[in-house]
Design an enzyme around this catalytic site. Structure first.
Site, PDB file in Angstrom:
ATOM      1  N   ASP A 207      36.198  50.963  38.787  1.00  0.00           N
ATOM      2  CA  ASP A 207      36.957  49.738  39.042  1.00  0.00           C
ATOM      3  C   ASP A 207      38.094  49.691  38.018  1.00  0.00           C
ATOM      4  O   ASP A 207      37.882  49.412  36.843  1.00  0.00           O
ATOM      5  CB  ASP A 207      36.012  48.532  38.901  1.00  0.00           C
ATOM      6  N   LYS A 233      47.623  42.452  39.620  1.00  0.00           N
ATOM      7  CA  LYS A 233      47.394  42.590  38.172  1.00  0.00           C
ATOM      8  C   LYS A 233      48.346  43.629  37.573  1.00  0.00           C
ATOM      9  O   LYS A 233      48.361  43.865  36.378  1.00  0.00           O
ATOM     10  CB  LYS A 233      45.945  42.997  37.907  1.00  0.00           C
TER      11      LYS A 233
HETATM   12  N1  PMP Z   1      37.357  44.003  38.896  1.00  0.00           N
HETATM   13  C1  PMP Z   1      37.840  43.499  37.773  1.00  0.00           C
HETATM   14  C2  PMP Z   1      37.470  44.135  36.459  1.00  0.00           C
HETATM   15  C3  PMP Z   1      38.673  42.383  37.801  1.00  0.00           C
HETATM   16  O1  PMP Z   1      39.154  41.864  36.678  1.00  0.00           O
HETATM   17  C4  PMP Z   1      38.997  41.813  39.057  1.00  0.00           C
HETATM   18  C5  PMP Z   1      39.881  40.591  39.158  1.00  0.00           C
HETATM   19  N2  PMP Z   1      39.626  39.608  38.191  1.00  0.00           N
HETATM   20  C6  PMP Z   1      38.461  42.398  40.207  1.00  0.00           C
HETATM   21  C7  PMP Z   1      37.657  43.501  40.094  1.00  0.00           C
HETATM   22  C8  PMP Z   1      38.765  41.855  41.552  1.00  0.00           C
HETATM   23  O2  PMP Z   1      40.111  41.955  41.830  1.00  0.00           O
HETATM   24  P1  PMP Z   1      40.757  41.183  43.069  1.00  0.00           P
HETATM   25  O3  PMP Z   1      40.295  39.768  42.967  1.00  0.00           O
HETATM   26  O4  PMP Z   1      42.216  41.339  42.853  1.00  0.00           O
HETATM   27  O5  PMP Z   1      40.264  41.870  44.297  1.00  0.00           O
END
Ligand code: PMP
Length: 413
Positions: A207, A233
């Site tokens: 991830d 992000k």
């Molecule tokens: N994994 C991590 C480590 C994250 O910080 C996030 C978002 N906070 C996600 C997965 C999920 O990302 P998204 O909500 O953009 O799908």
């Protein structure tokens, strides 16, 4: 005050000018945007790209013979090649566009999980995962009877690597691990984890949601089997992200959703699926945001991820030093290798109050469980306050945060 990276030529002022949203006041104070782990702001290059595509090149992709459709298709596919180069994937068809990291993990859980795993098989994660890397595996467990196994962390918020290795059993069929924790900032030794897992024939999903904005990533060198990221992000739009998968896996996996574009031929008796990457991109994709994600990657690479990482490391080191001087402040997450995330609590003051009071001073941080409730449980706190730094943040903003916390403590004294 400037960072050594700035003194070596990091163009911080120019970078800040590239972000229109930063040029505003909140409650009469200059905005200090320190919520980058939740989402980053967008440079003008990305905003302009979105406008230009809609003004000049927009149409649906892949099926049109007219000029606009061909231009939109060319730009959409160029973005795929851009992301391939960014992640250093071997093939552009290993880049699947999805809504974000969450959808990427759900795709792997449902497609790879349902086709390659069976009841009793184990999926190994860590105790610092975001809910996006927990819940899809629990859903899979409910559906087919797999088991979720969790590798522990210590009080610094570091992964206990030996314990993770101990948990790699004959039943482990997948390791799914975050590269950088959004709640703690911990950077995990993903390369070593991948080596250990591969030595036992186990594939690994990484991830990368919190890693790609801060570290140069090379999926081929890492040798991970799957890698997910979210565009929002990465200074790009929301609603677009990437699932990288090794060709051998993606070829062997069934489609995740059915519909247009993912087929070669449809009859009522039988459907023949399209090849990679289209097999996994059913329906009209998020055309414009995909192209704009390419523009975000161009923007980041023009600055250079190593320079960004160096600047952010200095912001974090300075913030950590100043935070430790604040009475009653406890850092949550003190790993040796950390991304630019500072999670903390203040004695007797709820994180939500910290967030609200800092907002009154124009400082945007996040307060809550950060979609990592098991991490909060482990540290015995309901929530933390979290400041997270990005490429445009300044040492003066760190000072504003720390001075702001000092003011809040006075109010509550
Ligand atoms: N994994 C991590 C480590 C994250 O910080 C996030 C978002 N906070 C996600 C997965 C999920 O990302 P998204 O909500 O953009 O799908």
């Amino acid at each position: 005050m400037t960072t050594a990276t700035e003194r070596a030529g990091y163009p911080l002022e120019r970078i800040r000018n590239d972000f229109p949203i930063l040029q505003q006041s909140i409650h009469g104070h200059p905005l200090a945007y320190l919520d980058n782990a939740a989402s980053t702001q967008k440079p003008r290059a990305v905003i302009d790209c979105i406008r230009r595509v809609y003004e000049t090149d927009y149409s649906n992709v892949h099926r049109g013979v007219h000029s606009l459709s061909q231009r939109a298709t060319d730009r959409y596919e160029a973005a795929r090649c851009r992301l391939q180069a960014f992640l250093k994937a071997r093939h552009s068809h290993e880049i699947i566009f999805v809504r974000g990291a969450t959808e990427g993990i759900n795709l792997v859980a449902q497609s790879f999980g349902r086709s390659h795993l069976k009841a009793g098989d184990e999926i190994l994660i860590t105790a610092m995962e975001h809910h996006a890397n927990i819940v899809p595996w629990q859903m899979l467990s409910e559906q087919i009877g797999t088991r979720l196994v969790v590798a522990p962390i210590d009080r610094q918020g570091e992964l206990q690597l030996d314990a993770l290795i101990d948990r790699l059993s004959a039943k482990t069929r997948l390791v799914a691990v975050t590269q950088v924790s959004n709640a703690l900032g911990t950077i995990n030794p993903v390369r070593e984890i991948i080596e250990q897992a591969h030595a036992r024939g186990i594939p690994v999903l990484v991830d990368g949601a919190q890693a790609v904005p801060h570290l140069a990533v090379d999926v081929t060198a890492l040798d991970c089997d799957f890698y997910v990221l979210s565009g929002h992000k990465l200074y790009g739009p929301s609603g677009i992200g990437v699932l990288y998968g090794k060709e051998q896996w993606l070829k062997a996996m069934p489609p995740y959703q059915g519909g247009g574009d993912m087929i070669r031929r449809v009859t009522f008796e039988k459907t023949e699926y399209n090849g990679l990457p289209y097999k996994f991109e059913a329906g009209t994709p998020n055309i414009v945001d995909t192209i704009a994600l390419g523009a975000a990657v161009d923007y980041l690479e023009a600055i250079g991820l190593d320079a960004i990482a160096a600047h952010e490391a200095e912001l974090l080191a300075y913030a950590t030093r100043r935070a430790l001087e604040i009475p009653g402040l406890t850092l949550i997450g003190t790993a040796r290798h950390k991304g630019a995330i500072l999670s903390f609590t203040l004695d007797r003051i709820h994180p939500h109050d910290i967030g609200t009071l800092l907002d009154m001073q124009g400082i945007a941080i996040r307060a809550g469980h950060h979609c990592a409730m098991p991490v909060m449980d482990f540290f015995g706190v309901p929530a933390t306050a979290r400041a997270s730094f990005g490429l445009y943040n300044t040492l003066a903003e760190v000072d504003a945060l720390m001075d702001g916390l000092g003011e809040i403590i006075k109010v509550f004294r």
